[in-house]
Design a protein around this motif. Structure first.
Motif, PDB file in Angstrom:
ATOM      1  N   GLU A   1       1.245   3.199   9.579  1.00  0.00           N
ATOM      2  CA  GLU A   1       0.646   3.974   8.694  1.00  0.00           C
ATOM      3  C   GLU A   1       0.867   5.351   9.146  1.00  0.00           C
ATOM      4  O   GLU A   1       0.992   6.439   8.199  1.00  0.00           O
ATOM      5  CB  GLU A   1      -1.019   3.864   8.556  1.00  0.00           C
ATOM      6  CG  GLU A   1      -1.295   2.504   7.702  1.00  0.00           C
ATOM      7  CD  GLU A   1      -2.792   2.288   7.810  1.00  0.00           C
ATOM      8  OE1 GLU A   1      -3.363   2.750   8.676  1.00  0.00           O
ATOM      9  OE2 GLU A   1      -3.011   1.204   7.261  1.00  0.00           O
TER      10      GLU A   1
ATOM     11  N   ASP B   1       0.918  -1.273   0.051  1.00  0.00           N
ATOM     12  CA  ASP B   1       0.038   0.141   0.012  1.00  0.00           C
ATOM     13  C   ASP B   1       0.877   1.334  -0.071  1.00  0.00           C
ATOM     14  O   ASP B   1       0.465   2.252  -0.549  1.00  0.00           O
ATOM     15  CB  ASP B   1      -0.891   0.070   0.924  1.00  0.00           C
ATOM     16  CG  ASP B   1      -2.015  -0.989   1.134  1.00  0.00           C
ATOM     17  OD1 ASP B   1      -2.340  -1.730  -0.156  1.00  0.00           O
ATOM     18  OD2 ASP B   1      -2.567  -1.469   2.182  1.00  0.00           O
ATOM     19  N   ALA B   2       2.143   1.003   0.831  1.00  0.00           N
ATOM     20  CA  ALA B   2       2.853   2.428   0.797  1.00  0.00           C
ATOM     21  C   ALA B   2       3.551   2.713  -0.629  1.00  0.00           C
ATOM     22  O   ALA B   2       3.902   3.986  -1.054  1.00  0.00           O
ATOM     23  CB  ALA B   2       3.951   2.252   1.950  1.00  0.00           C
TER      24      ALA B   2
ATOM     25  N   THR C   1       0.750   4.272  -2.660  1.00  0.00           N
ATOM     26  CA  THR C   1       0.602   5.949  -2.095  1.00  0.00           C
ATOM     27  C   THR C   1       1.706   6.646  -2.351  1.00  0.00           C
ATOM     28  O   THR C   1       1.565   7.887  -2.746  1.00  0.00           O
ATOM     29  CB  THR C   1       0.234   5.894  -0.375  1.00  0.00           C
ATOM     30  OG1 THR C   1      -0.876   5.055  -0.102  1.00  0.00           O
ATOM     31  CG2 THR C   1      -0.058   7.263  -0.028  1.00  0.00           C
TER      32      THR C   1
ATOM     33  N   SER D   1       2.626   8.241   7.242  1.00  0.00           N
ATOM     34  CA  SER D   1       1.817   9.618   6.926  1.00  0.00           C
ATOM     35  C   SER D   1       2.499  10.833   7.195  1.00  0.00           C
ATOM     36  O   SER D   1       2.746  11.741   6.572  1.00  0.00           O
ATOM     37  CB  SER D   1       0.522   9.695   7.702  1.00  0.00           C
ATOM     38  OG  SER D   1      -0.407   8.491   7.252  1.00  0.00           O
TER      39      SER D   1
ATOM     40  N   VAL E   1       1.283   8.123  -5.878  1.00  0.00           N
ATOM     41  CA  VAL E   1       0.342   9.019  -6.027  1.00  0.00           C
ATOM     42  C   VAL E   1       0.830  10.261  -5.506  1.00  0.00           C
ATOM     43  O   VAL E   1       0.413  11.536  -5.976  1.00  0.00           O
ATOM     44  CB  VAL E   1      -0.856   8.801  -5.046  1.00  0.00           C
ATOM     45  CG1 VAL E   1      -1.922   9.834  -5.061  1.00  0.00           C
ATOM     46  CG2 VAL E   1      -1.577   7.554  -5.837  1.00  0.00           C
TER      47      VAL E   1
ATOM     48  N   LEU F   1       5.150  11.258   4.443  1.00  0.00           N
ATOM     49  CA  LEU F   1       4.696  12.028   3.274  1.00  0.00           C
ATOM     50  C   LEU F   1       4.371  13.384   3.693  1.00  0.00           C
ATOM     51  O   LEU F   1       4.803  14.344   2.723  1.00  0.00           O
ATOM     52  CB  LEU F   1       3.082  11.336   2.962  1.00  0.00           C
ATOM     53  CG  LEU F   1       3.398   9.812   2.374  1.00  0.00           C
ATOM     54  CD1 LEU F   1       2.101   9.376   2.100  1.00  0.00           C
ATOM     55  CD2 LEU F   1       4.107   9.835   1.064  1.00  0.00           C
TER      56      LEU F   1
END
Length: 454
Positions: free
Chosen positions: A354, A318-319, A322, A358, A325, A361
């Motif tokens: 997560e 998933d990372a 993401t 986050s 994106v 990011l």
């Protein structure tokens, strides 16, 4: 029994032992004294006087015996050498002793005693009174030794009693005063005064149960005080962070109600802003609720043995999506043994991963690098998230896990300062460790250490 009763019982025992010892010495000395022997001889004389002596003879003998010193031992022989009266243990009452044997006894003990013989003038019968007294030199030396021994023992025992009394008074004063201090302190804490410090009246370098109790209570007071401060900080943080979106929603609602905003475009814009702040408010409330749930002890019911590599690989997949994106360069290096299983709450652990991702990011820019690594040795497994973002000041590193704390780099971003506190709570719940390394304008690295249980 109460502490006071136990202490009094101990005190009584300590004082009674030396006093009983003194009493024993005095009684023992009395029972071994020559006076006791002389008194016993007089009693024997009273028992046989009617059969051998007339009344005038009895009076004569009493007068003679009363004139003798108390340390003189006596034996009264009849005409047939029968012993009529004796205060000497070797000469038994009623026995007959030959003259030759008597002389032998006298010769054998002449170095210890001086002997004298007298013939009382009696009417009814002829008698021989033998008296003896301890050799004066031996007596003085023996008495001197015995008297000094007794005096020394008595002095020593009285000295012990005085020391015991002093110690008991000192200890009782200290103990009862300490107990009173603890009682007052616990009462103040029970009444809600957590600023009341329990003073330790004993010396700092001493150690006993009362000091241990007072230190434990003081630690409890400080822990409760810290909890109270955290609660107040929690409430203040909630009030501060919730006030902004509530104020915006209230302001635009009033503007719409009062007709200040009437143009369709402005109205749409205001409603969009109200919706946005409502969503933000809902998110903040959910975050607070979830954070509060982390303090629930029932969370351990959802802990089970899970394959660590599966959790990390699912997160990494998933990372990477993401990161694409958000235009971040995500590098992964997962080298976790597939056989390693860890007891954990998978939802909470994924949430901690997560939150860390986050943050990476949020505090990096386009084309910055985020690296995710995982590896293990024989004792531990390690999960690492590193970035090349803005970094954290060194003086702020010790505070980043505190509730509502926001570093200087994060104050430009939306948030409540709860994310890293949630991560720390999750790590603590599982008994793991988390470490952070950061350098301003060069990036940050978080490392989670996970013990591998046999």
């Amino acid at each position: 029994m109460t502490i006071k009763k136990n202490f009094l019982l101990l005190s009584t025992t300590i004082i009674a032992i030396p006093l009983l010892s003194i009493l024993f010495i005095l009684v023992h000395n009395y029972l071994r004294s020559p006076n006791r022997l002389l008194i016993n001889g007089t009693k024997e004389f009273n028992e046989i006087q009617d059969s051998y002596f007339s009344k005038s003879d009895v009076e004569t003998l009493k007068r003679i015996l009363s004139n003798l010193p108390p340390n003189v031992e006596t034996v009264l022989f009849s005409e047939e050498n029968e012993i009529l009266l004796s205060s000497i243990p070797d000469f038994k009452l009623g026995e007959k002793i030959e003259s030759q044997k008597l002389m032998q006894i006298i010769n054998d003990s002449s170095d210890k005693y001086f002997y004298q013989f007298t013939t009382p003038s009696l009417e009814k019968t002829k008698t021989l009174l033998m008296t003896r007294i301890t050799n004066i030199h031996r007596e003085k030396r023996g008495n001197f030794f015995r008297n000094n021994l007794i005096k020394s023992l008595i002095f020593f025992l009285f000295f012990v009693v005085l020391i015991c009394v002093f110690i008991i008074i000192h200890l009782s004063k200290t103990i009862f005063k300490s107990i009173k201090v603890i009682e007052n302190g616990t009462q103040e804490i029970a009444n809600g005064d957590l600023n009341y410090k329990i003073d330790n009246i004993l010396k700092e370098n001493s150690s006993n149960e009362i000091i241990s109790i007072s230190k434990s209570i003081e630690k409890m007071r400080l822990a409760l005080l810290e909890v109270q401060k955290r609660k107040n900080k929690f409430i203040m943080g909630i009030s501060h962070d919730l006030r902004t979106p509530v104020a915006i929603i209230k302001g635009y609602t009033e503007a719409l109600t009062d007709g200040i905003i009437s143009e369709p475009a402005d109205t749409t814009q205001a409603l969009d802003l109200i919706k946005s702040k409502t969503n933000q408010l809902e998110t903040m409330i959910d975050t607070l609720i979830n954070f509060t749930k982390l303090d629930n002890a029932n969370i351990i019911d959802n802990i089970s043995e899970i394959q660590l590599a599966g959790i990390i690989n699912a997160f990494v997949k998933d990372a990477e999506i993401t990161g694409t994106v958000f235009k971040r360069k995500v590098i992964t290096d997962i080298k976790i043994d597939d056989s390693i299983k860890i007891k954990m709450n998978s939802q909470l652990v994924s949430r901690a991963f997560e939150n860390l991702y986050s943050n990476a990011l949020r505090y990096t820019k386009e084309d910055d690098t985020i690296e995710i690594k995982a590896f293990n040795d024989k004792q531990n497994a390690y999960f690492v998230i590193s970035d090349t973002g803005c970094g954290i000041n060194k003086d702020e590193l010790s505070s980043i896990f505190d509730l509502f704390y926001r570093s200087s780099a994060s104050r430009r971003e939306e948030g409540m300062g709860i994310g890293l506190s949630v991560v720390k709570n999750i790590i603590d719940i599982h008994g793991w460790k988390i470490n952070v390394e950061s350098e301003k304008d060069k990036g940050t690295s978080f490392t989670i250490t996970i013990p591998i249980l046999p």
